[in-house]
Design an enzyme around this catalytic site. Structure first.
Site, PDB file in Angstrom:
ATOM      1  N   ASP A  24      35.219  75.943  -5.464  1.00  0.00           N
ATOM      2  CA  ASP A  24      35.001  75.653  -4.048  1.00  0.00           C
ATOM      3  C   ASP A  24      36.071  74.695  -3.503  1.00  0.00           C
ATOM      4  OD1 ASP A  24      33.730  75.716  -1.620  1.00  0.00           O
ATOM      5  OD2 ASP A  24      32.118  74.354  -2.199  1.00  0.00           O
ATOM      6  N   HIS A  41      43.606  79.583  -0.821  1.00  0.00           N
ATOM      7  CA  HIS A  41      43.175  80.581  -1.807  1.00  0.00           C
ATOM      8  C   HIS A  41      44.326  80.919  -2.762  1.00  0.00           C
ATOM      9  CE1 HIS A  41      39.378  80.827   0.125  1.00  0.00           C
ATOM     10  NE2 HIS A  41      39.807  81.436   1.214  1.00  0.00           N
ATOM     11  N   LEU A 135      39.392  84.564 -25.216  1.00  0.00           N
ATOM     12  CA  LEU A 135      38.563  84.036 -24.125  1.00  0.00           C
ATOM     13  C   LEU A 135      38.046  85.213 -23.310  1.00  0.00           C
ATOM     14  CD1 LEU A 135      37.750  81.645 -22.117  1.00  0.00           C
ATOM     15  CD2 LEU A 135      39.871  82.151 -20.939  1.00  0.00           C
TER      16      LEU A 135
HETATM   17  C1  FPP Z   1      35.834  78.737  -2.009  1.00  0.00           C
HETATM   18  O1  FPP Z   1      36.617  77.949  -1.188  1.00  0.00           O
HETATM   19  C2  FPP Z   1      36.618  79.788  -2.558  1.00  0.00           C
HETATM   20  C3  FPP Z   1      36.445  81.115  -2.352  1.00  0.00           C
HETATM   21  C4  FPP Z   1      35.419  81.710  -1.475  1.00  0.00           C
HETATM   22  C5  FPP Z   1      37.314  82.052  -3.006  1.00  0.00           C
HETATM   23  C6  FPP Z   1      37.646  81.633  -4.399  1.00  0.00           C
HETATM   24  C7  FPP Z   1      38.809  82.359  -4.787  1.00  0.00           C
HETATM   25  C8  FPP Z   1      39.829  81.855  -5.544  1.00  0.00           C
HETATM   26  C9  FPP Z   1      39.902  80.554  -6.189  1.00  0.00           C
HETATM   27  C10 FPP Z   1      40.944  82.665  -5.808  1.00  0.00           C
HETATM   28  C11 FPP Z   1      40.639  83.644  -6.872  1.00  0.00           C
HETATM   29  C12 FPP Z   1      40.262  84.819  -6.177  1.00  0.00           C
HETATM   30  C13 FPP Z   1      40.740  86.011  -6.401  1.00  0.00           C
HETATM   31  C14 FPP Z   1      40.657  86.897  -5.267  1.00  0.00           C
HETATM   32  C15 FPP Z   1      41.346  86.413  -7.697  1.00  0.00           C
HETATM   33  P1  FPP Z   1      36.236  77.930   0.331  1.00  0.00           P
HETATM   34  O2  FPP Z   1      37.034  78.947   1.035  1.00  0.00           O
HETATM   35  O3  FPP Z   1      34.768  78.088   0.493  1.00  0.00           O
HETATM   36  O4  FPP Z   1      36.698  76.509   0.726  1.00  0.00           O
HETATM   37  P2  FPP Z   1      36.011  75.558   1.800  1.00  0.00           P
HETATM   38  O5  FPP Z   1      34.624  75.283   1.295  1.00  0.00           O
HETATM   39  O6  FPP Z   1      36.886  74.364   1.758  1.00  0.00           O
HETATM   40  O7  FPP Z   1      36.039  76.277   3.098  1.00  0.00           O
END
Ligand code: FPP
Length: 243
Positions: A24, A41, A135
């Site tokens: 997150d 992201h 893994l």
């Molecule tokens: C949460 O941050 C993150 C996500 C919804 C996407 C997680 C994805 C990745 C770490 C990349 C890996 C993904 C793929 C497609 C391989 P948020 O957007 O909710 O952040 P915020 O809470 O600060 O808005």
């Protein structure tokens, strides 16, 4: 603690068999730098590569990563398209390296809404890496814990189980995670204290750890800190004896 070789950290007594990670804070990481959310992201994917390497070094056998939830479709179309593109690009750029490092890729969730091309790419990556043993990296993409349980119940009924035959083992065996151990530890980054529909059955007796940093800043030292905290917890699984 600085970034350093994992062998330089004091050894840990217990290594969890299965770690779930709610990655997150990508959006806030980007916004705090005046950048668009998608940059966050992208940084998240970069970090995923580093954390998987650290997981191998630490000897964690299985990690499940929450990449896209069934609720994430509610985000603006541009962000959803960006995340789908990122998944596609990451598969192209990362799979060979992951395969070389002995990582077995798995997927949990529902692939139906994805394009035929993306589905094909995912199936090829799973097939290529299926015999790797260093893994298990289980990617939760278009995953929702409640939906998983509903689907399991439907399948159990369709297979003709009688009421008496329904046990915890039967339910577990019908989840996407069939064959994997239950979660020992769930890490959520960015300070938020929610499960967000992530592995709600499998995490029934997990330890939960909230990291105070956004996902792109969750490095090897942060992972080590999470494991150190896990080592200090008393796990009693509802009994009185420490296990
Ligand atoms: C949460 O941050 C993150 C996500 C919804 C996407 C997680 C994805 C990745 C770490 C990349 C890996 C993904 C793929 C497609 C391989 P948020 O957007 O909710 O952040 P915020 O809470 O600060 O808005």
């Amino acid at each position: 603690m600085n970034e350093q070789d994992i062998n330089e950290y004091p050894p840990l007594e217990k290594i969890p068999n299965h770690v779930g990670i709610i990655m997150d804070g990508n959006g806030r990481w980007a916004r705090s730098r005046g950048k668009p959310r998608l940059m966050g992201h992208r940084a998240g994917v970069e970090n995923l590569r580093r954390v998987l390497r650290a997981a191998v070094e630490l000897g964690i056998p299985t990690v499940t990563l929450y990449a896209f939830s069934t609720e994430n479709w509610k985000r603006p179309e541009k962000e959803v398209r960006g995340l789908l593109r990122l998944l596609e690009e990451s598969l192209i750029s990362e799979v060979d390296e992951l395969h070389k490092n002995g990582v077995q890729l798995r997927h949990i969730g529902n692939l139906d809404p994805l394009s035929a091309n993306l589905k094909k790419q995912i199936h090829e990556a799973l097939e290529l890496t299926k015999d790797n043993t260093q893994l298990i990296a289980n990617i939760a993409f278009n995953y929702g814990g409640r939906q998983e349980i509903v689907e399991a119940v439907r399948n159990i009924i369709a297979e003709g189980y009688t009421v008496d035959q329904i046990t915890e083992e039967v339910v577990s065996a019908h989840l996407y995670t069939a064959g994997l151990p239950d979660l020992d530890l769930v890490i959520r980054t960015s300070g938020e204290m929610r499960i967000s529909n992530f592995l709600i059955w499998q995490g029934a007796y997990a330890e939960y750890y909230i990291a105070p940093v956004f996902w792109p800043d969750f490095d090897k030292a942060e992972l080590y800190k999470a494991l150190q905290t896990y080592n200090q917890r008393d796990r009693r699984f509802g009994g009185l004896q420490k296990i």
